[in-house]
Design an enzyme around this catalytic site. Structure first.
Site, mmCIF file in Angstrom:
data_model
loop_
_atom_site.group_PDB
_atom_site.id
_atom_site.type_symbol
_atom_site.label_atom_id
_atom_site.label_comp_id
_atom_site.label_asym_id
_atom_site.label_seq_id
_atom_site.Cartn_x
_atom_site.Cartn_y
_atom_site.Cartn_z
ATOM 1 N N PHE A 25 0.777 -1.080 0.047
ATOM 2 C CA PHE A 25 0.315 0.147 -0.115
ATOM 3 C C PHE A 25 0.480 1.388 -0.051
ATOM 4 O O PHE A 25 1.872 1.316 0.738
ATOM 5 C CB PHE A 25 -0.837 0.190 1.331
ATOM 6 C CG PHE A 25 -1.902 0.918 1.188
ATOM 7 C CD1 PHE A 25 -3.447 0.204 0.992
ATOM 8 C CD2 PHE A 25 -2.095 2.441 0.862
ATOM 9 C CE1 PHE A 25 -4.693 0.977 0.399
ATOM 10 C CE2 PHE A 25 -3.493 2.802 0.914
ATOM 11 C CZ PHE A 25 -4.494 2.164 0.378
ATOM 12 N N ILE B 62 -0.351 6.740 5.633
ATOM 13 C CA ILE B 62 -0.621 8.427 5.099
ATOM 14 C C ILE B 62 -2.449 8.533 4.989
ATOM 15 O O ILE B 62 -3.464 8.257 4.484
ATOM 16 C CB ILE B 62 -0.408 8.945 3.470
ATOM 17 C CG1 ILE B 62 0.979 8.077 3.225
ATOM 18 C CG2 ILE B 62 -0.151 10.324 3.345
ATOM 19 C CD1 ILE B 62 1.594 8.849 1.766
ATOM 20 N N THR C 161 -11.058 9.878 6.726
ATOM 21 C CA THR C 161 -11.534 9.481 8.050
ATOM 22 C C THR C 161 -10.545 8.724 8.890
ATOM 23 O O THR C 161 -8.973 8.888 8.751
ATOM 24 C CB THR C 161 -11.594 7.988 7.634
ATOM 25 O OG1 THR C 161 -10.788 6.680 6.891
ATOM 26 C CG2 THR C 161 -12.738 7.949 6.297
ATOM 27 N N HIS D 29 -8.994 5.752 9.564
ATOM 28 C CA HIS D 29 -8.396 4.411 9.380
ATOM 29 C C HIS D 29 -6.941 5.365 9.954
ATOM 30 O O HIS D 29 -6.182 3.409 10.037
ATOM 31 C CB HIS D 29 -9.079 4.497 7.749
ATOM 32 C CG HIS D 29 -9.307 2.837 7.914
ATOM 33 N ND1 HIS D 29 -9.913 2.353 7.845
ATOM 34 C CD2 HIS D 29 -8.471 1.562 6.644
ATOM 35 C CE1 HIS D 29 -10.197 0.575 7.283
ATOM 36 N NE2 HIS D 29 -9.514 0.790 6.358
ATOM 37 N N ARG E 19 10.288 11.843 3.480
ATOM 38 C CA ARG E 19 10.968 10.210 4.515
ATOM 39 C C ARG E 19 12.036 9.111 3.743
ATOM 40 O O ARG E 19 12.224 8.316 4.420
ATOM 41 C CB ARG E 19 9.801 10.469 5.232
ATOM 42 C CG ARG E 19 10.224 11.591 6.512
ATOM 43 C CD ARG E 19 8.728 11.417 7.469
ATOM 44 N NE ARG E 19 8.806 11.796 8.590
ATOM 45 C CZ ARG E 19 8.938 13.700 8.214
ATOM 46 N NH1 ARG E 19 8.316 13.615 6.592
ATOM 47 N NH2 ARG E 19 8.218 14.615 8.651
HETATM 48 C C1 DLZ Z 1 -6.894 0.826 3.854
HETATM 49 C C2 DLZ Z 1 -5.624 1.154 4.122
HETATM 50 C C3 DLZ Z 1 -5.492 2.273 4.180
HETATM 51 C C4 DLZ Z 1 -7.493 3.486 4.193
HETATM 52 N N1 DLZ Z 1 -4.922 2.955 3.833
HETATM 53 C C5 DLZ Z 1 -3.665 2.999 4.451
HETATM 54 C C6 DLZ Z 1 -2.167 2.936 4.425
HETATM 55 O O1 DLZ Z 1 -2.264 4.261 4.680
HETATM 56 N N2 DLZ Z 1 -0.950 2.579 4.428
HETATM 57 C C7 DLZ Z 1 -1.270 1.304 4.007
HETATM 58 O O2 DLZ Z 1 0.056 0.222 4.794
HETATM 59 N N3 DLZ Z 1 -2.267 0.221 4.571
HETATM 60 C C8 DLZ Z 1 -3.316 1.212 4.091
HETATM 61 N N4 DLZ Z 1 -4.797 0.412 3.650
HETATM 62 C C9 DLZ Z 1 -4.190 -1.229 4.148
HETATM 63 C C10 DLZ Z 1 -4.720 -1.802 5.616
HETATM 64 O O3 DLZ Z 1 -3.585 -2.244 6.029
HETATM 65 C C11 DLZ Z 1 -4.554 -3.459 5.299
HETATM 66 O O4 DLZ Z 1 -3.903 -3.966 4.620
HETATM 67 C C12 DLZ Z 1 -6.258 -2.953 4.605
HETATM 68 O O5 DLZ Z 1 -7.119 -2.734 5.898
HETATM 69 C C13 DLZ Z 1 -6.864 -5.103 4.732
HETATM 70 O O6 DLZ Z 1 -6.793 -4.974 5.799
#
Ligand code: DLZ
Length: 152
Positions: free
Chosen positions: A23, A83, A87, A89, A128
């Site tokens: 991600f 990041i 929301t 999250h 970073r």
């Molecule tokens: C869903 C999600 C969101 C919104 N943001 C990030 C992020 O900024 N960085 C990151 O590494 N992962 C994000 N994820 C994915 C979650 O870590 C996870 O992979 C999903 O919720 C599936 O469990």
């Protein structure tokens, strides 16, 4: 040229795992490159480095736990980029990822370092993961080698 700290760290016998979230991969690719560059400077052989991917940072602790239990590695570097969006999250993923990694480190008694960045925007994240030493993956790798060699 090696900096002073690297000349004191001899990583040629170390086996290291990197657990890297996909991600925000435009950031985590660069963090992982920074980690690999630091491991190379510390003398860790590329054959002794294994890279494991997760979908996001939330999944990093479970993979760290599995790898720690193999007892194949002297330590693990975690790489992720959380990041802030619109929301809550951001808070939950940050807490779960970093809290989970800490739990694994203590429960398994294995050095694990944090190349998981938590930023309020993309610009902070980009600052970073630069190609020079302003790279949190680079710092995490250096910290890992130091922890393994000094506190084994
Ligand atoms: C869903 C999600 C969101 C919104 N943001 C990030 C992020 O900024 N960085 C990151 O590494 N992962 C994000 N994820 C994915 C979650 O870590 C996870 O992979 C999903 O919720 C599936 O469990």
């Amino acid at each position: 040229m090696k900096s002073n700290i690297f000349s004191k760290l001899n990583g040629d016998k170390l086996k290291i795992a990197i657990v890297r979230a996909r991600f925000n991969s435009q950031i985590t690719d660069k963090l992982a490159q920074g980690a690999l560059a630091a491991l190379k400077l510390a003398g860790v052989k590329s054959a002794n480095i294994s890279v494991h991917e997760t979908p996001g940072s939330f999944e990093i602790p479970l993979v760290c736990q599995k790898l720690a239990r193999t007892r194949k590695y002297h330590g693990i570097i975690t790489i992720g980029a959380i990041i802030k969006g619109e929301t809550a999250h951001f808070e939950y993923i940050s807490q779960a990822a970093i809290g989970g990694v800490t739990q694994v480190m203590l429960a398994e008694r294995l050095p694990i370092t944090l190349g998981i960045i938590t930023t309020y925007n993309l610009r902070q994240a980009q600052a970073r993961c630069r190609a020079d030493q302003a790279n949190k993956g680079y710092e995490a790798a250096l910290a890992l080698v130091e922890m393994i060699l000094n506190y084994k």
